[in-house]
Structures are given as structure tokens and as C-alpha cells.
Design an enzyme around this catalytic site. Structure first.
Site, PDB file in Angstrom:
ATOM      1  N   HIS A 194       0.823  -1.210   0.000  1.00 56.21           N
ATOM      2  CA  HIS A 194       0.000   0.000   0.000  1.00 56.21           C
ATOM      3  C   HIS A 194       0.856   1.259   0.000  1.00 56.21           C
ATOM      4  O   HIS A 194       0.567   2.226  -0.704  1.00 56.21           O
ATOM      5  CB  HIS A 194      -0.912  -0.001   1.223  1.00 56.21           C
ATOM      6  CG  HIS A 194      -2.056  -0.954   1.103  1.00 56.21           C
ATOM      7  ND1 HIS A 194      -2.860  -1.280   2.163  1.00 56.21           N
ATOM      8  CD2 HIS A 194      -2.531  -1.650   0.050  1.00 56.21           C
ATOM      9  CE1 HIS A 194      -3.785  -2.150   1.758  1.00 56.21           C
ATOM     10  NE2 HIS A 194      -3.594  -2.386   0.491  1.00 56.21           N
ATOM     11  N   ARG A 301      -9.287  -5.420 -13.754  1.00 58.16           N
ATOM     12  CA  ARG A 301      -9.193  -6.527 -12.808  1.00 58.16           C
ATOM     13  C   ARG A 301     -10.521  -6.653 -12.054  1.00 58.16           C
ATOM     14  O   ARG A 301     -10.711  -6.023 -11.010  1.00 58.16           O
ATOM     15  CB  ARG A 301      -8.038  -6.288 -11.835  1.00 58.16           C
ATOM     16  CG  ARG A 301      -6.672  -6.146 -12.507  1.00 58.16           C
ATOM     17  CD  ARG A 301      -5.610  -5.965 -11.429  1.00 58.16           C
ATOM     18  NE  ARG A 301      -4.271  -5.925 -11.979  1.00 58.16           N
ATOM     19  CZ  ARG A 301      -3.574  -4.808 -12.173  1.00 58.16           C
ATOM     20  NH1 ARG A 301      -4.111  -3.639 -11.866  1.00 58.16           N
ATOM     21  NH2 ARG A 301      -2.356  -4.852 -12.662  1.00 58.16           N
ATOM     22  N   ARG A 337     -11.045  -8.602 -17.646  1.00 60.56           N
ATOM     23  CA  ARG A 337     -10.581  -9.935 -17.248  1.00 60.56           C
ATOM     24  C   ARG A 337     -11.594 -10.556 -16.306  1.00 60.56           C
ATOM     25  O   ARG A 337     -12.022  -9.931 -15.334  1.00 60.56           O
ATOM     26  CB  ARG A 337      -9.213  -9.828 -16.557  1.00 60.56           C
ATOM     27  CG  ARG A 337      -8.636 -11.195 -16.186  1.00 60.56           C
ATOM     28  CD  ARG A 337      -7.229 -11.083 -15.657  1.00 60.56           C
ATOM     29  NE  ARG A 337      -7.167 -10.418 -14.363  1.00 60.56           N
ATOM     30  CZ  ARG A 337      -6.032 -10.087 -13.746  1.00 60.56           C
ATOM     31  NH1 ARG A 337      -4.873 -10.328 -14.338  1.00 60.56           N
ATOM     32  NH2 ARG A 337      -6.055  -9.503 -12.565  1.00 60.56           N
ATOM     33  N   GLU A 435       0.283 -16.681 -18.826  1.00 58.39           N
ATOM     34  CA  GLU A 435       1.021 -16.483 -17.582  1.00 58.39           C
ATOM     35  C   GLU A 435       1.531 -17.792 -16.984  1.00 58.39           C
ATOM     36  O   GLU A 435       2.127 -17.789 -15.905  1.00 58.39           O
ATOM     37  CB  GLU A 435       0.154 -15.738 -16.566  1.00 58.39           C
ATOM     38  CG  GLU A 435      -1.255 -16.265 -16.443  1.00 58.39           C
ATOM     39  CD  GLU A 435      -2.188 -15.304 -15.698  1.00 58.39           C
ATOM     40  OE1 GLU A 435      -1.697 -14.412 -15.008  1.00 58.39           O
ATOM     41  OE2 GLU A 435      -3.411 -15.466 -15.822  1.00 58.39           O
ATOM     42  N   ASN A 458       3.897 -10.867 -14.452  1.00 60.37           N
ATOM     43  CA  ASN A 458       4.137 -11.083 -13.019  1.00 60.37           C
ATOM     44  C   ASN A 458       4.094 -12.569 -12.670  1.00 60.37           C
ATOM     45  O   ASN A 458       5.025 -13.119 -12.076  1.00 60.37           O
ATOM     46  CB  ASN A 458       3.103 -10.334 -12.184  1.00 60.37           C
ATOM     47  CG  ASN A 458       3.126  -8.842 -12.432  1.00 60.37           C
ATOM     48  OD1 ASN A 458       4.003  -8.330 -13.130  1.00 60.37           O
ATOM     49  ND2 ASN A 458       2.166  -8.141 -11.879  1.00 60.37           N
ATOM     50  N   ASP A 459       3.010 -13.236 -13.051  1.00 62.39           N
ATOM     51  CA  ASP A 459       2.895 -14.665 -12.766  1.00 62.39           C
ATOM     52  C   ASP A 459       3.809 -15.492 -13.672  1.00 62.39           C
ATOM     53  O   ASP A 459       4.351 -16.514 -13.243  1.00 62.39           O
ATOM     54  CB  ASP A 459       1.446 -15.135 -12.934  1.00 62.39           C
ATOM     55  CG  ASP A 459       0.639 -14.949 -11.660  1.00 62.39           C
ATOM     56  OD1 ASP A 459       1.249 -14.893 -10.579  1.00 62.39           O
ATOM     57  OD2 ASP A 459      -0.597 -14.856 -11.741  1.00 62.39           O
ATOM     58  N   ARG A 469       7.833 -13.442  -5.419  1.00 63.41           N
ATOM     59  CA  ARG A 469       8.472 -12.132  -5.318  1.00 63.41           C
ATOM     60  C   ARG A 469       8.073 -11.379  -4.057  1.00 63.41           C
ATOM     61  O   ARG A 469       8.627 -10.334  -3.760  1.00 63.41           O
ATOM     62  CB  ARG A 469       8.166 -11.279  -6.551  1.00 63.41           C
ATOM     63  CG  ARG A 469       6.700 -10.973  -6.757  1.00 63.41           C
ATOM     64  CD  ARG A 469       6.505 -10.252  -8.077  1.00 63.41           C
ATOM     65  NE  ARG A 469       5.105 -10.037  -8.332  1.00 63.41           N
ATOM     66  CZ  ARG A 469       4.594  -8.872  -8.698  1.00 63.41           C
ATOM     67  NH1 ARG A 469       5.364  -7.835  -8.842  1.00 63.41           N
ATOM     68  NH2 ARG A 469       3.312  -8.752  -8.927  1.00 63.41           N
ATOM     69  N   CYS A 506       0.512  -7.014 -20.051  1.00 63.78           N
ATOM     70  CA  CYS A 506      -0.215  -6.237 -19.048  1.00 63.78           C
ATOM     71  C   CYS A 506       0.389  -6.357 -17.657  1.00 63.78           C
ATOM     72  O   CYS A 506      -0.170  -5.858 -16.686  1.00 63.78           O
ATOM     73  CB  CYS A 506      -1.691  -6.652 -19.012  1.00 63.78           C
ATOM     74  SG  CYS A 506      -1.958  -8.383 -18.577  1.00 63.78           S
TER      75      CYS A 506
END
Length: 574
Positions: A194, A301, A337, A435, A458-459, A469, A506
Site C-alpha cells: 500500500h 481486474r 478480465r 502467464e 508477473n505470474d 516475489r 499487461c
């Protein structure tokens, strides 16, 4: 004074110079004492009043958010408000006061320790982030109970001030904006915590995960924060100070230059158009998408509609949200998505706690195991497609069998709408997230059966390198430039070209300007990222010649040494 450096994780770019204000931890001040039986009701009322005051403060902060603030702030505050309604704050501490005859502060701390112990037993990145939320809410309560909730905000400092804290709650960050804080240094957090998200939204340089920062850095120390390298220099000498003052001026000049290209078309030097899209989490993000002049929404998302609630959103609620986004973007594409729940994003749909959430019943696997609520989402998306240029994106596909099941459910959703005479885009495009390494290797088969592909880096990186990560002990091994990762991305882009299908990225790689030229050289023409990253990436595009970069990319993809790849990337970016 002695000059020394501390290092952490670079979370928000830029350079800041200022004096330190250290924020203490309220939990350290909590003492335990007995409450007489006759006074227990008064103590319980004191806790209830504190909860009411925290709610009031949070609502006032939310109300005061000005038009320039990121919509992330509002959603974070909503999370904290919902937590105050939860039994962990509204009921169980009251029971602890009664059963243990203790003070309200100690009851909150006791209940927090219990909740945290449960969170720590679950290996789930999303749960780790929620642990921070619970801690921040508890700290606000304790500060009010201790009678000094506004102590750190009492003085406005007209000079640049560097805030040093264990962690920063979203609500506090909003208040800090009005106090001219120049930078954040926290002991906790990661690039997607955050604090990092809020710092980037406020354009405040930030370094997180600086171990023992509050012990090493003292109030009124002069500090330089380099948010690009994750470096903080404490009590710099005159020479270092002048050097960073110069760097700070350069950074500010560069940022002003970026604003000048906001309305410039995103094309390379040899006139290849590169589409820059935006990733969003809720309807409130549309404002920043429009301000950034993004070519559309490359990733909505939808799981954020499902999170932080005990029920599942119905068809009408989802439809209204999707419709509003489509109308706001007019004819620009909006890629929605489907629910990507599980792993780091828990929702009411997750009824089973997986041993390893990242590899368990998540995303499309979860949706296919609950076809009823998946059908509801598909119908809502299809209905909204009558109001704009909407596309459907399926997350975490791992086999063509899954894709076949998805298409059958989409057809069923279409048939239901047709039978009810409800309008929708009958030619709506359906794409898939790439991914999982197995899918990237077999990308041609998916490119043949889908309308477009979107690479979730990312994945893809985590699954390829077997690295979480969010785990500090191995996060240094998370490497977007690992040769295996680059080969999987290249294979996917080439599969799209072979079948004339659009391929986008993305994940975080899309918004990293250091990787823009490489990705263009690899043939990528569609990037989707946080709106705040668009201008920096556009600048790289305007400086690029895709024909020359293609040769660099071919050479780079032949390398098997990550260090050599890094060296070539630096050469490409010179």
C-alpha cells in the site's frame, strides 16, 4: 555528523532532500492493567467510542480527497472501514475486556496478535497484505485510546520533511499529503505494498523494506532519498548534497518534459504505432486513464468487485460497473478480465484454502468449478458490451480443454441473453492470459483458438523461476530479464504474429521504461500498465526505431547469461 547510507526497495521514483520525522509505533506504548468489574461497561463503551471516532476520521479523510488524488486511496479507506465492522474489532475485543477484565488497548492488541498468528500460518501473498490492513486499523484505534491520535499531524512543517515509519496506512498517507512530506522511508513493504502504491499515486519518492530504519535514522537528520535506486543517504556532506540537489533539479525538469508529450501520438521514429493502454481496478480509476490519454483499458481486474465483502456481486451490480466503464471510454477498447480470484486475491468465491494458493483452485479453474457464478459474470460482461468496445480476457489458462469449456459457457450466456431479447455484441472478442510457462511454450495453439493474447508477466516470471516475489528471502532472484522468461515472451509474440492475433503485455514489465525498447524490438505493439507509467514509456517509444531494435532483440534472445542480457539492455537504452 556522521554520513552513512541505508538501502531498501525502490518503491516510487524521484529524489527528495529533507529533515526526518520519525513516526513511532503505538503498539510499543500499550500497557496491560486490570479493570474493576463495576467499570467494565465503561471500558467497553470507551472502545466503542474509539471505533466510532476512527470511522468518523476515515470518512472525513475520504470526503476530503481532492480531485487529483488516486482512486486507490478511496478503496483502501473502504477496506479499513469494513474491517472496523468486522467481529475482530467490533465484538471479540469487547469479549476480551469482559473475560480478562483488561483495558481496551490491551484487548485490541491481544486480538490483533491472535489474528496475525492466523495470517502468518497461511502462505498467501494477498493475506499478507490484509495483515497490514488489520495492523494499521488496530494502530489507529490504539492511538485514539491512548489519547494522541493526531500527535503526528499536529504540526505543519513548511520545509521538506522525510517521513520514517514502520509502515504507512493509506488514511495517514492522505493526511500526509497536506503536510508537504517530501518522501517516505518504511521498514516494511514491497514494490506492490500500500505504501508503494500510494507513494506512486502522490508522486512522492519512496523506499520500503529498510530494516531498522527507525533505530538508525533520528529525528531532524538531514536525509537524501533516491527513490530510483532505493538508497537513503543520512547526514550527507556538502559535496554529496550539491550533487543530489543537481540530480533533483534534473529529475524535475525531466518530469515537466514528460507532461509535454501527453497529447503526442505514440509512434516510433519509423512511424510504427504503439498502443499504450491502462490497467484499472475499479470505476474510479477511469479519471486517471482519461487524463493519461491512454488508448483504452487493457486490463480491468474484476476481482476487486468481489474482494473485501462476504457475498458475491450479482449480475446487475457487475453489469452497471462494466457498462459505466464502457460508456466512459466511448469507442476505446475495454478488456475485462474475468474473476482472477485465489492466490493473492481472496474473495467470497474462495471456499477452499489451498495448501499452495498460487498453484491451486484459482482464476479460471475456480470459475469453471463454479459455473453458476461464472455464468453471471459472463452475462454481465456481454450485456455491457452493447454500450462500448468490450473484450473478454480469461486468466490463467493452462490447457485447450479449459478454453473449450470457457467457450461453451460463453455460448450459453449468449443463448440466455438471446432468449430474453437482451442486446449484446455478438462478435465480442475473447482473449487469454499467457502467464503459465506451459501455455507460453504452446502459444501457437492458443493464438489459433483465441482472438487476442495478453501476457501476464508477473505470474509468468514467478512460475518460470519458481520464485515468490513477495518473499524477501528470494525476491532478489525475481528477474524479468532471465533468458527463459524472455524466450517465453518472444514465443508468444511470434505466435500472435503467425495467426494475425494481437498480443499485449499487461504485467509490470509493460510499465518499466528500461524494458520498453527491448519489447518493441521483440515485436510488441500493445502495452498495458498503470496510468502513471504511460508518459515515461511513451517517451521511450518516441525515441525508438523498431527496425534497429529488432536486430538488438534477436541478438539478445540468443544469450543465455542474464548479466550479458543486462549489459545489452543498457546499451539499447543509451
Amino acid at each position: 555528523m556522521h554520513t552513512f547510507n541505508v538501502h531498501g526497495v525502490a518503491a516510487s521514483s524521484g529524489i527528495a532532500i529533507g529533515k526526518v520525522q520519525v513516526v513511532s509505533n503505538a503498539f510499543l506504548e500499550v500497557q496491560h492493567y486490570k479493570i474493576k468489574k463495576a467499570d467494565l461497561d465503561n471500558e467497553k463503551n470507551r472502545l466503542s467510542q474509539a471505533i466510532a471516532l476512527v470511522k468518523k476520521d476515515l470518512k472525513n479523510i475520504k470526503k476530503d480527497i481532492n480531485q487529483k488524488s488516486s482512486s486507490d486511496f478511496s478503496s483502501f479507506i473502504d477496506i479499513h472501514l469494513m474491517m472496523l465492522e468486522d467481529k475482530n474489532f467490533s465484538f471479540y475485543p469487547q469479549e476480551i475486556i469482559k473475560s480478562e477484565q483488561c483495558n481496551a488497548e490491551w484487548a485490541i492488541k491481544t486480538q490483533l496478535d491472535l489474528v496475525i498468528s492466523k495470517f502468518d500460518a497461511i502462505d498467501d501473498p494477498y493475506i499478507k497484505e490484509r495483515k497490514l490492513d488489520v495492523t494499521q486499523v488496530a494502530e489507529r484505534l490504539i492511538k485514539i485510546l491512548l489519547g494522541h491520535q493526531h500527535k503526528k499531524n499536529a504540526q505543519k512543517n513548511p520545509f521538506s520533511t522525510i517521513l520514517v515509519a514502520h509502515d504507512i496506512s493509506p488514511a495517514d498517507a492522505l493526511q500526509f499529503k497536506n503536510h508537504n512530506y517530501a518522501a517516505f522511508i518504511t521498514e516494511h513493504g514491497g514494490t506492490n505494498s500500500h505504501t508503494a502504491i500510494l507513494a506512486r499515486g502522490l508522486a512522492i519518492p519512496s523506499i520500503v523494506a529498510v530494516k531498522n530504519a527507525r533505530k538508525l535514522i533520528k529525528n531532524n537528520d538531514l536525509v537524501i532519498v533516491d527513490g530510483d535506486s532505493g538508497l537513503a543517504i543520512i547526514n550527507p556532506n556538502d559535496q554529496i548534497l550539491k550533487e543530489y540537489e543537481y540530480k533533483k533539479n534534473l529529475w524535475e525538469v525531466e518530469y515537466k518534459k514528460l507532461l509535454k508529450i501527453k497529447n503526442v501520438k505514440s509512434t516510433t521514429l519509423n512511424n510504427h504505432v504503439i498502443s499504450l493502454m491502462a490497467n484499472i481496478e475499479d470505476l474510479g480509476d477511469i479519471k486517471s486513464v482519461l487524463e493519461s490519454k491512454a488508448a483504452g483499458v487493457g486490463l480491468f481486474r474484476t476481482e476487486f468487485l468481489f474482494m473485501n465483502r462476504d457475498d458475491l456481486p450479482g449480475e446487475e451490480e457487475q453489469f452497471e460497473t462494466y457498462k459505466s466503464i464502457a460508456l466512459s471510454m466511448k469507442s476505446k477498447p475495454v478488456v475485462i478480465r474475468t474473476l482472477d480470484s485465489g492466490a493473492d486475491k481472496a474473495t467470497a468465491a474462495d471456499t477452499i484454502q489451498a495448501t499452495n494458493p498460487a498453484l491451486g483452485l484459482r482464476a479460471i479453474r475456480l470459475c469453471l468449478s463454479h459455473p453458476h457464478f461464472f455464468l453471471i459474470q459472463l452475462k454481465a460482461i456481454l450485456r455491457a458490451s452493447a454500450f462500448g468496445n468490450i473484450k473478454i480476457l480469461i486468466p490463467m489458462l493452462s490447457s485447450l480443454g479449459e478454453l473449450k469449456q470457457v467457450k461453451m459457457l460463453i455460448k450459453r450466456a449468449k443463448d440466455n441473453l438471446l432468449s430474453d431479447a437482451i442486446n449484446f455484441d455478438k462478435n465480442i472478442e475473447v482473449g487469454g492470459m499467457i502467464e503459465i510457462p506451459a501455455v507460453a511454450i504452446n502459444a501457437e495453439a492458443f493464438a489459433r483458438d483465441l482472438d487476442f493474447l495478453s501476457i501476464g508477466t508477473n505470474d509468468l516470471i514467478q512460475y518460470t523461476l519458481a520464485i515468490d516475489r513477495t518473499d524477501d528471502s528470494v525476491s532478489h532472484l525475481y528477474n524479468a530479464l532471465h533468458p527463459a522468461v524472455l524466450k517465453l515472451i518472444s514465443n508468444t509474440i511470434n505466435a500472435g504474429k503467425k495467426y494475425g492475433k494481437e498480443v499485449a503485455i499487461c504485467g509490470e514489465m509493460a510499465g518499466d521504461p528500461k524494458l520498453t525498447k527491448l519489447l518493441i524490438g521483440m515485436g510488441l505493439t500493445n502495452f498495458s500498465m498503470h496510468p502513471a507509467s504511460i508518459l515515461a514509456v511513451k517517451k521511450k517509444i518516441l525515441e525508438s526505431d523498431s527496425s534497429k531494435l529488432k536486430n538488438h532483440a534477436i541478438k539478445l534472445l540468443r544469450l543465455s547469461d542474464a548479466e550479458k542480457i543486462e549489459t545489452l539492455i543498457q546499451k539499447i537504452n543509451q
